[in-house]
Design a protein around this motif. Structure first.
Motif, PDB file in Angstrom:
ATOM      1  N   ALA A  27      56.751  35.515 -99.561  1.00 51.73           N
ATOM      2  CA  ALA A  27      55.991  35.291 -98.193  1.00 51.73           C
ATOM      3  C   ALA A  27      56.816  36.046 -97.346  1.00 51.73           C
ATOM      4  O   ALA A  27      58.035  36.225 -97.364  1.00 51.73           O
ATOM      5  N   GLU A  28      55.640  36.427 -96.128  1.00 56.30           N
ATOM      6  CA  GLU A  28      56.581  36.968 -94.900  1.00 56.30           C
ATOM      7  C   GLU A  28      55.829  36.146 -93.920  1.00 56.30           C
ATOM      8  O   GLU A  28      55.026  35.820 -93.688  1.00 56.30           O
ATOM      9  N   ASN A  29      57.173  35.943 -93.021  1.00 56.54           N
ATOM     10  CA  ASN A  29      56.592  35.226 -91.605  1.00 56.54           C
ATOM     11  C   ASN A  29      55.764  35.931 -90.618  1.00 56.54           C
ATOM     12  O   ASN A  29      55.762  37.044 -90.789  1.00 56.54           O
ATOM     13  N   SER A  30      54.849  35.308 -90.121  1.00 54.22           N
ATOM     14  CA  SER A  30      53.892  35.923 -89.022  1.00 54.22           C
ATOM     15  C   SER A  30      54.626  35.916 -87.699  1.00 54.22           C
ATOM     16  O   SER A  30      55.453  35.115 -87.344  1.00 54.22           O
ATOM     17  N   MET A  31      54.722  37.102 -87.027  1.00 57.13           N
ATOM     18  CA  MET A  31      55.289  36.999 -85.733  1.00 57.13           C
ATOM     19  C   MET A  31      54.370  37.270 -84.568  1.00 57.13           C
ATOM     20  O   MET A  31      54.349  37.557 -83.520  1.00 57.13           O
ATOM     21  N   ILE A  32      52.930  37.170 -84.900  1.00 60.33           N
ATOM     22  CA  ILE A  32      51.981  37.011 -84.088  1.00 60.33           C
ATOM     23  C   ILE A  32      51.600  35.828 -83.424  1.00 60.33           C
ATOM     24  O   ILE A  32      51.964  34.720 -83.748  1.00 60.33           O
ATOM     25  N   THR A  33      51.638  36.251 -81.806  1.00 60.20           N
ATOM     26  CA  THR A  33      51.117  34.863 -81.199  1.00 60.20           C
ATOM     27  C   THR A  33      50.039  34.413 -81.479  1.00 60.20           C
ATOM     28  O   THR A  33      48.856  35.075 -81.708  1.00 60.20           O
ATOM     29  N   GLY A  34      49.973  32.968 -81.516  1.00 58.53           N
ATOM     30  CA  GLY A  34      48.815  32.297 -82.060  1.00 58.53           C
ATOM     31  C   GLY A  34      48.771  31.797 -83.705  1.00 58.53           C
ATOM     32  O   GLY A  34      48.128  30.996 -84.016  1.00 58.53           O
ATOM     33  N   SER A  35      49.927  32.572 -84.570  1.00 58.24           N
ATOM     34  CA  SER A  35      49.968  32.020 -85.714  1.00 58.24           C
ATOM     35  C   SER A  35      50.765  30.477 -85.711  1.00 58.24           C
ATOM     36  O   SER A  35      51.508  30.293 -84.597  1.00 58.24           O
ATOM     37  N   GLY A  36      50.766  29.868 -86.685  1.00 57.33           N
ATOM     38  CA  GLY A  36      51.374  28.629 -86.833  1.00 57.33           C
ATOM     39  C   GLY A  36      52.967  28.865 -86.615  1.00 57.33           C
ATOM     40  O   GLY A  36      53.382  29.969 -86.975  1.00 57.33           O
ATOM     41  N   ASP A  37      53.460  27.800 -86.496  1.00 57.53           N
ATOM     42  CA  ASP A  37      55.072  27.900 -86.462  1.00 57.53           C
ATOM     43  C   ASP A  37      55.716  26.638 -87.443  1.00 57.53           C
ATOM     44  O   ASP A  37      55.385  25.868 -87.320  1.00 57.53           O
ATOM     45  N   LEU A  38      56.643  27.179 -88.526  1.00 56.00           N
ATOM     46  CA  LEU A  38      57.065  26.453 -89.595  1.00 56.00           C
ATOM     47  C   LEU A  38      57.979  25.158 -88.837  1.00 56.00           C
ATOM     48  O   LEU A  38      57.668  23.979 -89.319  1.00 56.00           O
ATOM     49  N   TYR A  39      58.750  25.674 -87.849  1.00 56.97           N
ATOM     50  CA  TYR A  39      59.481  24.541 -87.359  1.00 56.97           C
ATOM     51  C   TYR A  39      58.701  23.530 -86.729  1.00 56.97           C
ATOM     52  O   TYR A  39      59.085  22.579 -86.503  1.00 56.97           O
ATOM     53  N   GLU A  40      57.639  23.921 -85.802  1.00 58.03           N
ATOM     54  CA  GLU A  40      56.765  23.031 -85.282  1.00 58.03           C
ATOM     55  C   GLU A  40      56.037  22.260 -86.386  1.00 58.03           C
ATOM     56  O   GLU A  40      55.995  20.895 -86.210  1.00 58.03           O
ATOM     57  N   ASP A 113      48.136  24.967 -94.132  1.00 55.29           N
ATOM     58  CA  ASP A 113      49.054  24.804 -92.717  1.00 55.29           C
ATOM     59  C   ASP A 113      50.322  25.783 -92.774  1.00 55.29           C
ATOM     60  O   ASP A 113      50.632  26.360 -91.926  1.00 55.29           O
ATOM     61  N   VAL A 114      50.758  25.665 -93.917  1.00 50.85           N
ATOM     62  CA  VAL A 114      51.968  26.657 -94.435  1.00 50.85           C
ATOM     63  C   VAL A 114      51.601  28.114 -94.303  1.00 50.85           C
ATOM     64  O   VAL A 114      52.177  28.998 -93.609  1.00 50.85           O
ATOM     65  N   ILE A 115      50.425  28.427 -94.992  1.00 49.29           N
ATOM     66  CA  ILE A 115      49.835  29.717 -95.015  1.00 49.29           C
ATOM     67  C   ILE A 115      49.675  30.439 -93.475  1.00 49.29           C
ATOM     68  O   ILE A 115      50.109  31.428 -93.363  1.00 49.29           O
ATOM     69  N   LYS A 116      49.196  29.338 -92.752  1.00 46.31           N
ATOM     70  CA  LYS A 116      48.908  29.796 -91.083  1.00 46.31           C
ATOM     71  C   LYS A 116      49.980  30.259 -90.255  1.00 46.31           C
ATOM     72  O   LYS A 116      50.042  30.939 -89.502  1.00 46.31           O
ATOM     73  N   CYS A 117      51.257  30.106 -91.224  1.00 47.34           N
ATOM     74  CA  CYS A 117      52.577  30.438 -90.438  1.00 47.34           C
ATOM     75  C   CYS A 117      53.105  31.604 -90.839  1.00 47.34           C
ATOM     76  O   CYS A 117      54.090  32.235 -90.561  1.00 47.34           O
ATOM     77  N   MET A 118      52.298  32.300 -92.094  1.00 52.65           N
ATOM     78  CA  MET A 118      52.861  33.717 -92.634  1.00 52.65           C
ATOM     79  C   MET A 118      51.772  34.554 -92.338  1.00 52.65           C
ATOM     80  O   MET A 118      50.813  34.501 -91.886  1.00 52.65           O
ATOM     81  N   LYS A 119      52.422  35.959 -92.280  1.00 50.87           N
ATOM     82  CA  LYS A 119      51.852  37.080 -92.340  1.00 50.87           C
ATOM     83  C   LYS A 119      51.146  37.379 -93.910  1.00 50.87           C
ATOM     84  O   LYS A 119      49.962  37.526 -94.093  1.00 50.87           O
ATOM     85  N   LEU A 120      51.793  36.983 -94.928  1.00 54.08           N
ATOM     86  CA  LEU A 120      51.351  37.051 -96.205  1.00 54.08           C
ATOM     87  C   LEU A 120      51.970  36.106 -97.169  1.00 54.08           C
ATOM     88  O   LEU A 120      53.279  35.880 -97.005  1.00 54.08           O
ATOM     89  N   VAL A 121      51.193  35.567 -97.985  1.00 54.62           N
ATOM     90  CA  VAL A 121      51.744  34.861 -98.975  1.00 54.62           C
ATOM     91  C   VAL A 121      51.283  35.521-100.511  1.00 54.62           C
ATOM     92  O   VAL A 121      50.034  35.653-100.590  1.00 54.62           O
ATOM     93  N   GLY A 122      52.019  35.695-101.420  1.00 51.15           N
ATOM     94  CA  GLY A 122      51.863  36.199-103.059  1.00 51.15           C
ATOM     95  C   GLY A 122      52.203  35.415-103.773  1.00 51.15           C
ATOM     96  O   GLY A 122      53.450  34.577-103.785  1.00 51.15           O
TER      97      GLY A 122
END
Length: 147
Positions: A27-40, A113-122
């Motif tokens: 998985a890759e974290n998403s750095m786009i504003t508006g994506s979910g946040d794992l810490y939140e 909810d987890v995927i929404k925090c990511m750029k990509l999940v494989g």
């Protein structure tokens, strides 16, 4: 968040009774504003300089029904462990025989909810009983696609 201490045990890899399918994930974290946040999502966003999420465990039970999800985040308390920079993790692991983490069970989350925090999940599964290398040698589509 209330932290309930326990005797430390090594965190095991994903397992099941029958290893019909085994695999890997990435998985890759998403750095786009508006994506979910794992810490939140984990309830750790109130103290951003304190916690490091070091693991995510996703389990779904289905048997053909809507899945029941179990999402766990494994987070280390950098303040308690004295971690100020990345290089400090090695000393923590050596001292404790691994890095102590808090197992945070998310009661109101699913994999979406987890995927929404990511750029990509494989995720790739392979037949757990088949021990030979696979050679990608052809393509197909189902249902058939127009040319």
């Amino acid at each position: 968040m209330e932290i309930r201490k326990k005797d430390a045990t090594l965190l095991d890899v994903a397992t099941s009774t029958y290893t019909d399918w085994i695999g890997t994930s990435v998985a890759e974290n998403s750095m786009i504003t508006g994506s979910g946040d794992l810490y939140e999502l984990a309830g750790l966003d109130g103290e951003p300089d304190r916690w490091s999420i070091l693991g995510i465990d996703v389990t779904a039970f289905s048997h053909g029904e809507e899945p029941t999800w179990s999402i766990r985040f494994y987070a280390a308390d950098r303040v308690e462990l004295g971690v100020k920079k990345f290089e400090d993790w090695g000393a923590v692991a050596e001292k404790h025989g691994g890095v102590p983490v808090v197992d945070i069970l998310l009661h109101e989350a699913d994999f979406d909810d987890v995927i929404k925090c990511m750029k990509l999940v494989g995720v790739q599964f392979r037949n757990g009983h088949f021990k030979h290398q696979l050679l990608h040698s052809a393509y197909a589509d189902f249902p058939e696609q127009e040319a």
